[in-house]
Design an enzyme around this catalytic site. Sequence first.
Site, mmCIF file in Angstrom:
data_model
loop_
_atom_site.group_PDB
_atom_site.id
_atom_site.type_symbol
_atom_site.label_atom_id
_atom_site.label_comp_id
_atom_site.label_asym_id
_atom_site.label_seq_id
_atom_site.Cartn_x
_atom_site.Cartn_y
_atom_site.Cartn_z
ATOM 1 N N GLU A 48 3.315 -6.005 -6.333
ATOM 2 C CA GLU A 48 2.790 -6.123 -7.710
ATOM 3 C C GLU A 48 1.765 -5.145 -7.822
ATOM 4 O O GLU A 48 0.992 -4.976 -7.052
ATOM 5 C CB GLU A 48 1.955 -7.558 -7.604
ATOM 6 C CG GLU A 48 1.618 -8.048 -9.010
ATOM 7 C CD GLU A 48 0.103 -7.395 -9.532
ATOM 8 O OE1 GLU A 48 0.122 -6.466 -10.002
ATOM 9 O OE2 GLU A 48 -0.823 -8.361 -9.407
ATOM 10 N N LYS A 96 -3.211 -9.062 5.714
ATOM 11 C CA LYS A 96 -4.266 -8.039 5.924
ATOM 12 C C LYS A 96 -4.897 -7.651 4.589
ATOM 13 O O LYS A 96 -4.639 -7.363 3.628
ATOM 14 C CB LYS A 96 -3.596 -6.759 6.260
ATOM 15 C CG LYS A 96 -4.824 -5.461 6.581
ATOM 16 C CD LYS A 96 -4.110 -4.158 6.385
ATOM 17 C CE LYS A 96 -4.438 -3.602 5.060
ATOM 18 N NZ LYS A 96 -5.892 -3.547 4.660
ATOM 19 N N CYS A 122 -5.319 -5.425 -12.664
ATOM 20 C CA CYS A 122 -4.015 -5.013 -12.884
ATOM 21 C C CYS A 122 -3.663 -5.070 -14.294
ATOM 22 O O CYS A 122 -2.959 -4.006 -14.566
ATOM 23 C CB CYS A 122 -3.233 -5.477 -11.592
ATOM 24 S SG CYS A 122 -3.047 -7.345 -11.521
ATOM 25 N N VAL A 155 1.314 3.062 -2.870
ATOM 26 C CA VAL A 155 1.451 2.256 -1.369
ATOM 27 C C VAL A 155 2.653 1.436 -1.589
ATOM 28 O O VAL A 155 3.320 1.102 -0.581
ATOM 29 C CB VAL A 155 0.011 1.556 -1.081
ATOM 30 C CG1 VAL A 155 0.413 0.843 0.046
ATOM 31 C CG2 VAL A 155 -0.765 2.792 -0.666
ATOM 32 N N GLY A 156 2.929 0.824 -2.816
ATOM 33 C CA GLY A 156 4.040 -0.147 -3.003
ATOM 34 C C GLY A 156 5.387 0.592 -2.526
ATOM 35 O O GLY A 156 6.328 0.319 -1.718
ATOM 36 N N GLU A 192 -3.190 4.542 -14.902
ATOM 37 C CA GLU A 192 -4.278 3.318 -14.395
ATOM 38 C C GLU A 192 -5.416 3.738 -14.002
ATOM 39 O O GLU A 192 -5.554 4.447 -12.923
ATOM 40 C CB GLU A 192 -3.578 2.298 -13.582
ATOM 41 C CG GLU A 192 -4.388 1.276 -13.262
ATOM 42 C CD GLU A 192 -3.546 0.488 -12.330
ATOM 43 O OE1 GLU A 192 -3.281 0.585 -11.127
ATOM 44 O OE2 GLU A 192 -3.619 -0.746 -12.544
ATOM 45 N N GLY A 211 -1.026 -3.989 -4.827
ATOM 46 C CA GLY A 211 -2.089 -2.699 -4.860
ATOM 47 C C GLY A 211 -1.296 -1.426 -5.637
ATOM 48 O O GLY A 211 -0.741 -1.956 -6.732
ATOM 49 N N SER A 212 -1.597 -0.196 -5.236
ATOM 50 C CA SER A 212 -1.168 0.627 -5.851
ATOM 51 C C SER A 212 0.441 1.103 -5.866
ATOM 52 O O SER A 212 1.024 0.648 -4.824
ATOM 53 C CB SER A 212 -1.896 2.138 -5.417
ATOM 54 O OG SER A 212 -1.594 2.262 -4.193
ATOM 55 N N THR A 213 0.822 1.667 -6.911
ATOM 56 C CA THR A 213 2.098 1.952 -6.911
ATOM 57 C C THR A 213 2.522 2.968 -5.801
ATOM 58 O O THR A 213 3.744 2.526 -5.140
ATOM 59 C CB THR A 213 2.469 2.825 -8.305
ATOM 60 O OG1 THR A 213 2.130 1.919 -9.349
ATOM 61 C CG2 THR A 213 3.910 2.917 -8.412
HETATM 62 P P1 NAI Z 1 -4.049 0.469 -2.065
HETATM 63 O O1 NAI Z 1 -2.717 0.405 -2.601
HETATM 64 O O2 NAI Z 1 -4.303 1.557 -1.245
HETATM 65 O O3 NAI Z 1 -4.537 -0.788 -1.192
HETATM 66 C C1 NAI Z 1 -4.062 -2.056 -1.299
HETATM 67 C C2 NAI Z 1 -3.855 -2.581 -0.045
HETATM 68 O O4 NAI Z 1 -2.801 -1.782 0.555
HETATM 69 C C3 NAI Z 1 -5.042 -2.533 0.834
HETATM 70 O O5 NAI Z 1 -4.968 -3.582 1.562
HETATM 71 C C4 NAI Z 1 -4.738 -1.345 1.706
HETATM 72 O O6 NAI Z 1 -5.288 -1.320 3.083
HETATM 73 C C5 NAI Z 1 -3.398 -1.394 2.045
HETATM 74 N N1 NAI Z 1 -2.619 -0.064 2.169
HETATM 75 C C6 NAI Z 1 -3.085 1.204 2.066
HETATM 76 N N2 NAI Z 1 -2.114 2.029 2.452
HETATM 77 C C7 NAI Z 1 -1.414 1.417 3.052
HETATM 78 C C8 NAI Z 1 0.097 1.723 3.745
HETATM 79 N N3 NAI Z 1 0.444 3.037 4.002
HETATM 80 N N4 NAI Z 1 0.869 0.751 4.450
HETATM 81 C C9 NAI Z 1 0.623 -0.588 3.910
HETATM 82 N N5 NAI Z 1 -0.644 -1.072 3.339
HETATM 83 C C10 NAI Z 1 -1.429 0.224 2.899
HETATM 84 O O7 NAI Z 1 -5.018 0.888 -3.240
HETATM 85 P P2 NAI Z 1 -6.506 1.523 -3.386
HETATM 86 O O8 NAI Z 1 -6.308 2.659 -2.769
HETATM 87 O O9 NAI Z 1 -7.354 0.586 -2.813
HETATM 88 O O10 NAI Z 1 -6.577 1.785 -4.696
HETATM 89 C C11 NAI Z 1 -6.044 2.898 -5.568
HETATM 90 C C12 NAI Z 1 -5.651 2.493 -6.918
HETATM 91 O O11 NAI Z 1 -4.524 1.372 -6.960
HETATM 92 C C13 NAI Z 1 -6.700 1.661 -7.704
HETATM 93 O O12 NAI Z 1 -7.506 2.649 -8.428
HETATM 94 C C14 NAI Z 1 -5.626 0.973 -8.680
HETATM 95 O O13 NAI Z 1 -5.305 1.708 -9.572
HETATM 96 C C15 NAI Z 1 -4.639 0.587 -8.275
HETATM 97 N N6 NAI Z 1 -4.580 -0.740 -7.635
HETATM 98 C C16 NAI Z 1 -4.093 -1.703 -7.965
HETATM 99 C C17 NAI Z 1 -4.171 -3.034 -7.690
HETATM 100 C C18 NAI Z 1 -3.582 -4.004 -8.569
HETATM 101 O O14 NAI Z 1 -3.998 -5.392 -8.487
HETATM 102 N N7 NAI Z 1 -2.248 -4.077 -8.713
HETATM 103 C C19 NAI Z 1 -4.987 -3.687 -6.828
HETATM 104 C C20 NAI Z 1 -6.065 -2.382 -6.147
HETATM 105 C C21 NAI Z 1 -5.591 -1.006 -6.569
#
Ligand code: NAI
Length: 501
Positions: free
Chosen positions: A268, A192, A302, A249-250, A399, A245-247
Amino acid sequence: MASNSNGSSANGFKLPEIKFTKLFINGRFSDAISGNTLETRDPRTGNVITSVAAGDKEDVNLAVKAAREAFDHGKWPRMSGYERGRIMTRFADLIEQNVDELAALESLDAGKLFFLTKIVDIKASADALRYFAGAADKVHGETVKIAGEFQGYTLREPIGVVGHIIPWNFPSIMFFSKVSPALAAGCTMVVKPAEQTPLTALFYAHLAKQAGIPDGVLNVVTGFGSTAGAAIASHMDVDKVSFTGSTAVGRLIMEAAARSNLKAVSLELGGKSPLIIFDDADVDMAVDIARTATFFNKGEVCMAGSRVYVQEGIYDQFVKKIAESMKNWKVGDPFDPHVHQGPQVDKKQYEKVLEYIEHGNREGATLLTGGKPCSEQGYYIEPTIFVDVKEDMLIAQDEIFGPVMSLMKFKTIEEAIEKANNTKYGLAAGIVSKDLNIANRMSRSIRAGTIWINCYLVLDTDCPFGGYKMSGFGKDNSMHALEKYFQTKTVVTPIYNSPWL
Ligand code: NAI
Ligand code: MG
């Protein structure tokens, strides 16, 4: 500065046609069952590029069913590692044949610098496929000499159906850092992509089919996190979820795994990495490293090193030089080869970064450079450096994921170690010093997954990459990543009448 998504960009670059906008399930492109779509936008303007199928729970069910069938009864997990490797190599060749189109799609969707995306992101994607293609036929179990009249051995088996949930900052690299080892291991999968950047993932699905990856092995479900993503994380037939992605959502993903089938999870999750510059550093080199650490990919990284600590002896000189050097830092259209920094990925991230800058101002930090949006349209922000930053300020703790650096001062190495570790995260750190002993002491004392000495952001498929502390667990890249997609089975047989027992 920027121009319309549907025309050519500022420097006359011809933008790619959008060919793939549907879900890719069981080897076919199809609409979402609900018929719903989501809009993906060009961050140079905020205009809609195209609409893409918005998959939901029912679509995830179909994709997992296809992946399950391909795993339980299909060829992919059963063919030799060598054969899988050959198909993956063809996949890498196809990526290279389409490098311009892929890089342009990625830049258009995510605001990434086109010329760098070609030589960094798309190249690293093909490299990852080739690395794991080469590893696919070098996986062995062990033999075990069990006490008594028995012999044991282990089988290394693919873990099963994998869900990869990936972010928008490096859409291609993230796709392949997860998909390549999983393919090599013989897993089947559902990917996804992030809702902000779905375009290259669908192109990769098309190339996977062309390369000969059997139907059902690699499925791509575009859609939102709280619907499609959550459905993958809680699915009873998904054996493992790999997430970046974000902490926040992790945490949701671990909860969903715990409440459903206790699937394996690797995470990660970003960071707030320190870059520590010692008195003996070459100041010009330190300035270059700090700029890369904070502003590369507009700070949407990240492992960005945005907490910059400079030892007091060179602090004033460093401040003067970095302020001076930022005058040549060009923000603008990512298709322009002279530009250093494109737009933030979307309105939400753009507003989030501007809010943090506001916060920094309110908390009493002083702006050395930048601090404002810098275009009439699109999501461009000036490269921003704060001085007079205190450890407990939000800009030094959270972050930000944007072009914002916090500059701080320190006196001793002990103080540097304490400050570097004063964070809930532990993804990376940078050290700038000519003194080997300082570099060695710092590398061993900082609790983080990657330490760069006199460089920053140098990555390779052969370097394990992942976090300590709340930056997550489980490595991407390297043979460590392959481990995540295997499980080990012990087999025991009796030995009759052996003279050796
Ligand atoms: P996010 O964690 O929401 O998005 C990352 C992925 O998770 C996307 O594919 C999203 O659709 C998916 N996702 C979102 N909610 C979910 C859920 N409940 N269950 C399963 N999958 C889900 O991150 P977002 O909102 O786009 O960015 C917010 C912050 O997160 C950023 O400002 C940054 O601080 C951090 N981030 C860190 C990343 C990294 O490389 N570690 C990458 C992207 C964001
Ligand atoms: Mg987009």
